[in-house]
Design an enzyme around this catalytic site. Structure first.
Site, PDB file in Angstrom:
ATOM      1  N   CYS B 128     101.880 -56.016  -3.038  1.00  0.00           N
ATOM      2  CA  CYS B 128     103.124 -56.194  -2.306  1.00  0.00           C
ATOM      3  C   CYS B 128     102.829 -56.582  -0.867  1.00  0.00           C
ATOM      4  CB  CYS B 128     103.974 -54.926  -2.325  1.00  0.00           C
ATOM      5  SG  CYS B 128     105.507 -55.185  -1.413  1.00  0.00           S
ATOM      6  N   GLY B 215     110.625 -67.612  -6.538  1.00  0.00           N
ATOM      7  CA  GLY B 215     111.553 -68.633  -7.031  1.00  0.00           C
ATOM      8  C   GLY B 215     110.842 -69.943  -7.358  1.00  0.00           C
ATOM      9  N   GLY B 242     108.599 -68.158 -10.317  1.00  0.00           N
ATOM     10  CA  GLY B 242     109.509 -69.298 -10.335  1.00  0.00           C
ATOM     11  C   GLY B 242     110.053 -69.705 -11.678  1.00  0.00           C
ATOM     12  N   GLY B 263     111.929 -63.434 -12.606  1.00  0.00           N
ATOM     13  CA  GLY B 263     112.405 -62.649 -11.466  1.00  0.00           C
ATOM     14  C   GLY B 263     113.600 -63.243 -10.771  1.00  0.00           C
TER      15      GLY B 263
HETATM   16  C1  LIG Z   1     113.682 -58.870  -4.374  1.00  0.00           C
HETATM   17  C2  LIG Z   1     112.315 -58.782  -5.001  1.00  0.00           C
HETATM   18  C3  LIG Z   1     111.726 -57.531  -5.179  1.00  0.00           C
HETATM   19  C4  LIG Z   1     110.456 -57.406  -5.749  1.00  0.00           C
HETATM   20  N1  LIG Z   1     109.925 -56.163  -5.933  1.00  0.00           N
HETATM   21  C5  LIG Z   1     108.706 -56.031  -6.553  1.00  0.00           C
HETATM   22  C6  LIG Z   1     108.171 -54.732  -6.854  1.00  0.00           C
HETATM   23  O1  LIG Z   1     108.774 -53.691  -6.585  1.00  0.00           O
HETATM   24  N2  LIG Z   1     106.944 -54.673  -7.455  1.00  0.00           N
HETATM   25  C7  LIG Z   1     106.251 -55.795  -7.808  1.00  0.00           C
HETATM   26  O2  LIG Z   1     105.166 -55.677  -8.370  1.00  0.00           O
HETATM   27  N3  LIG Z   1     106.746 -57.039  -7.555  1.00  0.00           N
HETATM   28  C8  LIG Z   1     107.954 -57.181  -6.944  1.00  0.00           C
HETATM   29  N4  LIG Z   1     108.481 -58.448  -6.715  1.00  0.00           N
HETATM   30  C9  LIG Z   1     107.712 -59.640  -7.134  1.00  0.00           C
HETATM   31  C10 LIG Z   1     108.196 -60.157  -8.508  1.00  0.00           C
HETATM   32  O3  LIG Z   1     108.005 -59.195  -9.519  1.00  0.00           O
HETATM   33  C11 LIG Z   1     107.467 -61.465  -8.901  1.00  0.00           C
HETATM   34  O4  LIG Z   1     106.078 -61.217  -8.960  1.00  0.00           O
HETATM   35  C12 LIG Z   1     107.708 -62.601  -7.924  1.00  0.00           C
HETATM   36  O5  LIG Z   1     109.010 -62.549  -7.388  1.00  0.00           O
HETATM   37  C13 LIG Z   1     107.484 -63.985  -8.543  1.00  0.00           C
HETATM   38  O6  LIG Z   1     108.371 -64.228  -9.623  1.00  0.00           O
HETATM   39  P1  LIG Z   1     109.792 -65.020  -9.488  1.00  0.00           P
HETATM   40  O7  LIG Z   1     109.516 -66.275  -8.729  1.00  0.00           O
HETATM   41  O8  LIG Z   1     110.241 -65.237 -10.903  1.00  0.00           O
HETATM   42  O9  LIG Z   1     110.703 -64.105  -8.751  1.00  0.00           O
HETATM   43  C14 LIG Z   1     109.749 -58.577  -6.143  1.00  0.00           C
HETATM   44  C15 LIG Z   1     110.349 -59.840  -5.969  1.00  0.00           C
HETATM   45  C16 LIG Z   1     111.617 -59.958  -5.416  1.00  0.00           C
HETATM   46  C17 LIG Z   1     112.221 -61.316  -5.252  1.00  0.00           C
END
Ligand SMILES: Cc1cc2nc3c(=O)[nH]c(=O)nc-3n(C[C@H](O)[C@H](O)[C@H](O)COP(=O)(O)O)c2cc1C
Ligand SMILES: Cc1cc2nc3c(=O)[nH]c(=O)nc-3n(C[C@H](O)[C@H](O)[C@H](O)COP(=O)(O)OP(=O)(O)OC[C@H]3O[C@@H](n4cnc5c(N)ncnc54)[C@H](O)[C@@H]3O)c2cc1C
Ligand code: FES
Lengths: 268, 300
Positions: B128, B215, B242, B263
């Site tokens: 994170c 995203g 994304g 996500g």
């Molecule tokens: C609002 C938000 C909160 C997130 N919280 C966590 C979390 O608590 N733990 C974690 O491992 N990843 C967290 N992530 C990362 C997502 O799990 C993911 O790895 C990342 O957003 C890429 O995927 P996406 O583009 O489909 O969102 C978070 C992402 C977003 C946007």
């Protein structure tokens, strides 16, 4: 139940410089919508992913329509302002906890509804509901200048008081100045009054101080940047005095426990 | 047609999961999605004690994506186990609990307390970008990744997925470190550190100044990293970054991911996860794919 759907634009008009109104055919969303709640509006452009939260200004349950009044400030609201009757807008709603949470009833019949700038539209449905419920409705509206909007709608529901930043209409000053000058809430009637307010943070702080000073309960509607709009992302929190039941920390979600809150629960 | 995959010894009915932090514990989105249709739900990161998270603004939109700096706000493990876990157990889907901590001891304690819970898999977030201790400080150091993986594996009863950060020079080094530490799988990518400035207010769009970019904007980076890691490790990969439609998910499978997490796309379309499941099925029908496992890593 929230719904995620395309809503047809029934009519669209400009109300003032930069201020627009749109009526959407929204079926169940309109039928369920309560004052103080909002909908999320989505852009047609895939590069703009996040929802634009817009308050429900008015509803017609039978017709299944919803009215939104908004200020154009950026991409999403600009796109919305270009929609014409027959176009579609993707929306999600109804969202949030509105004024149905107000615990006070007939013991506080003087209802002071305060709207500042683009915080004015959400007060309309509430003014309608509270005037229909038989309360004495005072709406106090703060504008920048004489370029006002929605006055004709508010006149239908009780007394309307105006404050402008430049003094061109009504009281020269803030909504709190208007409340004092026009003696809307005084030490004589404070024990019968209740405040509902929506507007910029400095205005809300002023309202919170006035409410505290006069011992009047106040419910305010807050704004924050949102990502999910449904309570999942924890993007939209406000700090609370006590540990919140859901989050188990000093945060409430504006999209779920709000956007309307009792000021006494918040750390503003 | 077979859509089931095996992720670190756990059978998923299909390869579509949610991404941690974007789907709560499933409750909020269950109004829009039949959770029974998903391969699994990955929960918001949970720690041994409640965390308050960062000040607001916590999110900002960017072109084709968004920045977030939530700061891992969570109600703590006790509440999670009493409230969220029983909710998820009502569904026929796999439960993947995402774990965060400030120190190695906190990760170990959380994993130990989850050992006898109904969790099917654990995803350890060492990546994170929005918290000072733990998180990315661990996720960018190969030796530390190996050490934490080993410590967590010692107490874990479920298979352990280590979640990797893209904010490194060579992600394959981090994946190998996790594998050496005994990880059962790796997940990637977490968000990419970014910044946005609000030119009207002349300040940062996020109170935390920096945030994690997610995203569609990050998808090509994520696909590249999944591919590179797939060439180097023998453990399975949970791919993400994304994904917004079935075609995106299939790209990740072909690059070498055994399953995917969705996500940010949930924020634009709350039904998207279920639509991706259906979209993968129709791709398979159209292209006469009998078994989804044929697609995994088929591009070399
Ligand atoms: C609002 C938000 C909160 C997130 N919280 C966590 C979390 O608590 N733990 C974690 O491992 N990843 C967290 N992530 C990362 C997502 O799990 C993911 O790895 C990342 O957003 C890429 O995927 P996406 O583009 O489909 O969102 C978070 C992402 C977003 C946007
Ligand atoms: C509960 C709630 C109710 C609202 N009701 C109304 C209303 O009835 N009428 C109205 O005109 N405005 C209302 N707003 C503000 C409205 O959401 C923003 O003006 C709008 O999102 C701006 O979008 P944009 O694409 O035009 O601007 P951009 O600046 O291009 O938006 C970029 C991003 O920032 C977000 N954003 C920008 N300003 C705000 C803001 N003030 N609050 C939250 N997010 C913001 C956008 O949603 C988007 O994700 C409300 C906000 C909230 C939180
Ligand atoms: S906007 Fe996601 S929790 Fe409120």
């Amino acid at each position: 139940m929230k719904q995620y759907r395309d809503a047809e634009v029934i009519s669209a008009e400009q109300l003032a410089e930069g201020i627009y109104s749109v009526v959407l055919q929204a079926g169940e969303i309109a039928a369920q919508a309560l004052s103080g709640q909002f909908v999320c509006v989505y852009s047609d452009d895939k590069a703009h992913l996040l929802p634009r939260p817009i308050s429900i200004c008015d509803t017609d349950r039978e017709a299944g329509t919803l009215r939104l009044v908004y200020r154009v400030v950026g991409f999403g609201t600009d796109e919305l302002s270009r929609k014409k009757a027959g176009d579609y807008v993707r929306i999600l709603g109804p969202i949030g906890t509105g004024y149905e949470q107000v615990a006070e009833g007939a013991e506080r019949p003087v209802r002071v509804l305060i709207g500042g700038g683009i915080g004015i539209p959400p007060m309309l449905l509430l003014a309608k509901e509270w005037s229909e419920a038989g309360y004495e409705v005072h709406t106090v509206l703060g504008f920048r200048n004489r370029d006002t909007f929605l006055l004709h709608d508010f006149w239908k529901y009780g007394y309307v008081h105006i404050a402008t930043d430049d003094g061109s209409v009504g009281v020269h000053g803030t909504v709190v100045d208007a409340i004092r000058e026009e003696k809307i809430i005084t030490s004589d009637n404070a024990f019968t009054a209740l405040i509902a307010a929506c507007g910029p943070m400095p205005m809300l702080r002023g309202v919170a101080n006035l409410a505290k000073e006069q011992g009047v309960p106040a419910y305010i509607s807050l704004e924050e940047r949102m990502a999910c709009g449904v309570g999942a992302c924890l993007g939209c929190i406000v700090k609370t005095r006590d540990v919140d039941e859901h989050s188990h920390v000093h945060n409430k979600r504006i999209c779920t426990e709000g956007p309307v809150f009792n000021v006494k629960d918040l750390m503003l | 047609m077979n859509t089931s995959v095996n992720l670190a010894g756990v059978t998923l009915k299909n390869p579509v999961l949610t991404a941690s932090g974007t789907f709560g514990s499933g409750m909020e989105y269950s109004e829009f999605v039949d959770l029974n249709r998903l391969g699994g739900v990955v929960t918001k990161g949970v720690a041994v004690t409640p965390w308050e998270g960062n000040p607001t603004p916590r999110v900002a939109e960017t072109t084709g994506g968004m920045l977030n700096a939530i700061g891992l706000q969570n109600p703590g493990l006790d509440v999670f186990l009493q409230r969220d876990m029983p909710f998820l157990q009502k569904f026929d889907t796999r439960i993947v609990v995402n774990v965060c901590g400030h120190s190695e001891e906190e990760y170990v304690e959380a994993v130990a307390r989850l050992a006898d819970s109904p969790a099917d898999l654990l995803e350890i977030n060492i990546s994170c970008p929005n918290v000072k201790e733990g998180g990315i400080a661990f996720g960018t150091n190969a030796a530390k990744i190996e050490e934490i993986t080993r410590a967590v594996k010692r107490v874990a009863k479920q298979p352990v997925i280590m979640k990797l950060s893209p904010n490194v020079t060579d992600i394959t080094e981090m994946a190998l470190a996790a594998q050496n530490g005994g990880a059962d799988a790796v997940s990637l990518i977490n968000t990419i550190t970014g910044m946005k400035i609000d030119i009207n207010r002349r300040t940062f769009a996020l109170a935390n100044k920096t945030g994690g970019l997610s995203g569609p904007a990050i998808k090509p980076v994520a696909v590249r990293m999944v591919y590179q890691v797939a060439q180097k490790v023998s453990i399975p990969i949970l791919g993400m970054g994304g994904i917004a439609c079935a075609e995106d998910a299939i790209e990740f499978l072909m690059a070498g991911a055994t399953a995917v997490s969705v996500g940010t796309a949930n924020f634009h379309n709350p039904r998207v996860t279920e639509e991706i499941v259906a979209g993968i099925e129709s791709y398979m029908t159209r292209n006469r794919v009998e078994d989804i496992n044929e697609l995994i890593g088929c591009v070399k």
